[in-house]
Write an enzyme that holds these catalytic residues in place. Structure first.
Site, mmCIF file in Angstrom:
data_model
loop_
_atom_site.group_PDB
_atom_site.id
_atom_site.type_symbol
_atom_site.label_atom_id
_atom_site.label_comp_id
_atom_site.label_asym_id
_atom_site.label_seq_id
_atom_site.Cartn_x
_atom_site.Cartn_y
_atom_site.Cartn_z
ATOM 1 N N ARG A 193 0.259 4.140 -2.513
ATOM 2 C CA ARG A 193 -0.377 5.754 -2.510
ATOM 3 C C ARG A 193 0.923 6.983 -3.329
ATOM 4 O O ARG A 193 -0.332 7.418 -3.378
ATOM 5 C CB ARG A 193 0.475 5.494 -0.721
ATOM 6 C CG ARG A 193 -0.876 5.065 -0.030
ATOM 7 C CD ARG A 193 -0.249 5.080 1.726
ATOM 8 N NE ARG A 193 -1.717 4.289 2.251
ATOM 9 C CZ ARG A 193 -1.499 3.050 3.289
ATOM 10 N NH1 ARG A 193 -0.460 3.148 4.367
ATOM 11 N NH2 ARG A 193 -2.550 2.328 3.869
ATOM 12 N N LEU A 205 0.852 -0.664 -0.181
ATOM 13 C CA LEU A 205 0.134 -0.134 0.165
ATOM 14 C C LEU A 205 0.730 0.777 0.834
ATOM 15 O O LEU A 205 0.659 2.187 -0.732
ATOM 16 C CB LEU A 205 -1.188 -0.179 1.383
ATOM 17 C CG LEU A 205 -1.881 -1.571 1.090
ATOM 18 C CD1 LEU A 205 -2.780 -1.326 2.430
ATOM 19 C CD2 LEU A 205 -2.992 -0.406 0.026
ATOM 20 N N TYR A 236 -9.708 4.255 -1.290
ATOM 21 C CA TYR A 236 -8.985 4.026 -1.718
ATOM 22 C C TYR A 236 -7.610 3.357 -1.549
ATOM 23 O O TYR A 236 -7.219 4.534 -1.095
ATOM 24 C CB TYR A 236 -8.840 2.343 -2.970
ATOM 25 C CG TYR A 236 -9.084 3.207 -4.385
ATOM 26 C CD1 TYR A 236 -9.530 2.535 -5.627
ATOM 27 C CD2 TYR A 236 -8.417 4.830 -4.623
ATOM 28 C CE1 TYR A 236 -9.238 2.515 -6.983
ATOM 29 C CE2 TYR A 236 -8.273 4.922 -6.195
ATOM 30 C CZ TYR A 236 -8.447 3.891 -7.097
ATOM 31 O OH TYR A 236 -8.401 4.771 -8.310
ATOM 32 N N GLU A 237 -6.724 2.867 -1.430
ATOM 33 C CA GLU A 237 -5.599 3.069 -1.063
ATOM 34 C C GLU A 237 -5.034 3.206 0.583
ATOM 35 O O GLU A 237 -4.033 4.050 1.436
ATOM 36 C CB GLU A 237 -4.644 3.357 -1.485
ATOM 37 C CG GLU A 237 -3.768 3.291 -3.124
ATOM 38 C CD GLU A 237 -3.680 1.850 -3.465
ATOM 39 O OE1 GLU A 237 -3.499 0.827 -2.202
ATOM 40 O OE2 GLU A 237 -3.868 1.281 -4.328
ATOM 41 N N GLY A 238 -6.267 2.435 1.396
ATOM 42 C CA GLY A 238 -6.271 3.163 3.135
ATOM 43 C C GLY A 238 -7.019 4.875 2.969
ATOM 44 O O GLY A 238 -6.768 5.730 2.087
#
Length: 605
Positions: free
Chosen positions: A274, A270, A412-414
């Protein structure tokens, strides 16, 4: 030997930008692209202009087959294997080139941006970075060339941000030769056409999940079934499905890395995703700004192009500035990552180990960029709609789809909330481990607050000297707020999420603004101030907004934990640290930037 030494001493480690001065000459900018990188950029842009941009309407009709076809063509041209070593059929290029391809291939539609990012990032990198020799040799060449496509199965109905809480199970068969996987995954990008799935499951009652490589063959589904394509706000032609595993048999040799290492694989994958998501937001901003500028020049109201109106100039200037600053900060960090990887390899580390350690080291910058650029593309597309007015709301123009596609980037990606808290939390952990010296600078700021302010007039004769002084003061604000918060709450700080969010915004704005000022300074010194007039103006305009944001967020943070004399002292310090000696004329800055855009009739920076 001296060159290596110089590079290692000049190159800041992850998070050190906050406490160490960065010289403009040491910052990489897009003006430093090599001829090879420029050729790669132009070839990707030409590919998108030919294969994607003219078909935007088709991408809004949930044409998943079109996405797969474009991805196959991208694979044939080598775009899927830019970061893959040549021994695995890739191009073996550095991280800046990787970012460059991700940037320019992602701008026309979020459907391709998502498919490309999921495949080249979380669909390929876990095998490249954590796979053994046999696994890499078997899977990476096919993934690099687009013969096979990859997908990443982490999220479950009850496990989103808490990735390690997944309930999918992997059970060793009696003969010890296979694992039997059972469970459900959701929001899986590329699920509809993927051949290889990175699947995370728990073995017995292990504390941490484990990664597996699962092949999928339509003729022999092996217990793998799919839900219907999800109905989504945007990214309409990005295949997104639930994936179900029912006694799916996986050879033991398809375990990825070691048992229980899945959470680490997921988190490190991730970090790369990011910063690449930041890159994927850049060309989208340029194209949205392009469309807005052309429309504003063509649209006549009251016998005047609306581009001449101050309200429109405001929007165009802000849109272009956010795109330019996002690009600036993204490639600054990308080059730092590339250089640190090279230094580790020169020091004897394997390329894989060098990448893993470096992405972990720069996780703070990756989170900063993910938040900043994902929010900028949302704002940019929103303003793009506003410039076009009623036409912007129509599906006949690219603005409304750009706005819808942009919305997922903050999730997304946290989520951006998670990434904000991660950025500050990781910085504090680095400080506690001694990797970044926050304590000394924070104490110095505390002493400055109780001391007598200097009455000396600063010398602002050098280019951007006041702006650079302001950046130093913004860093002091973060140290003042975060340092006091850590002292007050200690390990319990993570429970004060709103305070962490405020501190994160100070950190983000400081990094982005500093990147902008350093790029403008470097380019003005080598190309001349007149030639870089508009870069200087964009840096000044962005910094003006950054100071406002820092002031607001610091007040919010200070009020949440300080009282009485301590609060008064910190608020007085904040006023001192966010005060301009010479307030910039932001209206004039915006007008100049907008007039350059309308004169060129495109995004031109």
């Amino acid at each position: 030997m001296n060159n290596k030494l110089n590079k290692s001493t000049e190159l800041l480690r992850g998070g050190q930008f906050l406490v160490k001065e960065t010289k403009a000459e040491a910052v990489f900018t897009p003006e430093d692209f090599t001829e090879e990188q420029k050729m790669m950029r132009d070839s990707v842009k030409e590919f998108v202009d030919r294969e994607v941009w003219p078909k935007k309407e088709e991408f809004e009709k949930k044409n998943y087959k079109l996405t797969e076809e474009v991805m196959q063509k991208a694979g044939e041209l080598g775009f899927l294997g830019v970061a893959v070593p040549e021994e695995y059929e890739g191009l073996g290029m550095g991280f800046v080139s990787t970012m460059l391809v991700c940037d320019y291939i992602s701008g026309a539609t979020g459907s391709i941006a998502t498919a490309f990012g999921a495949h080249t990032g979380i669909g390929t990198l876990p095998i490249l970075l954590y796979g053994n020799k046999e696994q890499r040799e078997k899977y990476i060449p096919k993934l690099a060339t687009g013969e096979w496509f990859g997908a990443y199965c982490l999220t479950e109905p009850g496990a989103g941000s808490d990735a390690n809480s997944g309930k999918t199970k992997a059970e060793l068969t009696e003969d010890g030769k296979h694992y039997k996987i059972n469970g459900q995954k959701m929001w899986i990008s590329n699920a509809g056409f993927a051949d290889v799935f990175i699947v995370f499951a728990r073995i017995e009652d292990d504390k941490y999940i484990t990664g597996f490589i699962v092949e999928y063959d339509k003729e022999n589904p092996n217990g793998v079934t799919f839900g219907e394509e999800e109905k989504k706000l945007g990214i309409h032609s990005s295949s997104t499905r639930q994936v179900f595993f029912n006694d799916t048999i996986v050879p033991v040799e398809n375990m990825l890395s070691e048992r229980g290492n899945g959470f680490k694989i997921a988190m490190n994958s991730l970090n790369v995703g990011r910063i690449k998501l930041a890159a994927a937001s850049l060309e989208a901003q340029r194209r949205v700004t392009d469309v807005a500028v052309k429309y504003a020049n063509d649209r006549i109201q009251f016998k005047t192009p609306i581009a001449k109106f101050g309200a429109i100039k405001y929007k165009l200037a802000e849109m272009a500035t956010s795109a330019w600053v996002g690009e600036t900060a993204s490639y600054r960090a990308a080059k730092n990552i590339e250089d640190r990887i090279e230094l580790r390899v020169e020091g004897g580390a394997s390329h894989v180990d060098a990448e893993l350690k470096t992405f972990e080291e720069y996780a703070i910058e990756c989170s900063i960029l993910k938040v900043a650029c994902s929010e900028d593309i949302q704002n940019c597309s929103d303003e793009g709609i506003q410039v076009l007015g009623g036409m912007g709301f129509s599906a006949d123009t690219p603005m409304e789809s750009a706005w819808r596609d942009a919305r997922i980037a903050r999730i997304y990606e946290g989520t951006n909330e998670i990434n904000r808290m991660l950025a500050v939390g990781m910085l504090i952990k680095k400080a506690m481990k001694g990797h970044v010296d926050l304590l000394g600078p924070a104490q110095a700021v505390g002493e400055e607050l109780t001391g007598i302010p200097s009455m000396d007039k600063p010398d602002y004769s050098e280019l951007l000297s006041e702006e650079k002084e302001m950046i130093k003061k913004l860093k002091k604000v973060f140290l003042m707020v975060a340092g006091s918060a850590v002292k007050k709450f200690g390990e319990d700080l993570e429970e004060h999420q709103q305070l962490l969010l405020a501190a994160a915004d100070i950190l983000i704005e400081t990094y982005m603004a500093e990147s902008a000022v350093l790029r403008a300074e470097k380019n003005a010194k080598r190309f001349g101030e007149d030639a870089q007039k508009h870069q200087i103006e964009m840096a000044q305009l962005y910094l003006y907004h950054a100071v406002d944001t820092v002031n607001q967020k610091a007040k919010e943070g200070i009020a949440s934990f300080a009282e009485g004399d301590e609060q008064r002292m910190m608020l007085m310090g904040l006023k001192r640290f966010t005060k301009y000696d010479r307030m910039p004329n932001v209206v004039a800055l915006r007008n100049s930037i907008a007039e350059k855009l309308t004169e060129e009739n495109k995004y031109c920076f």
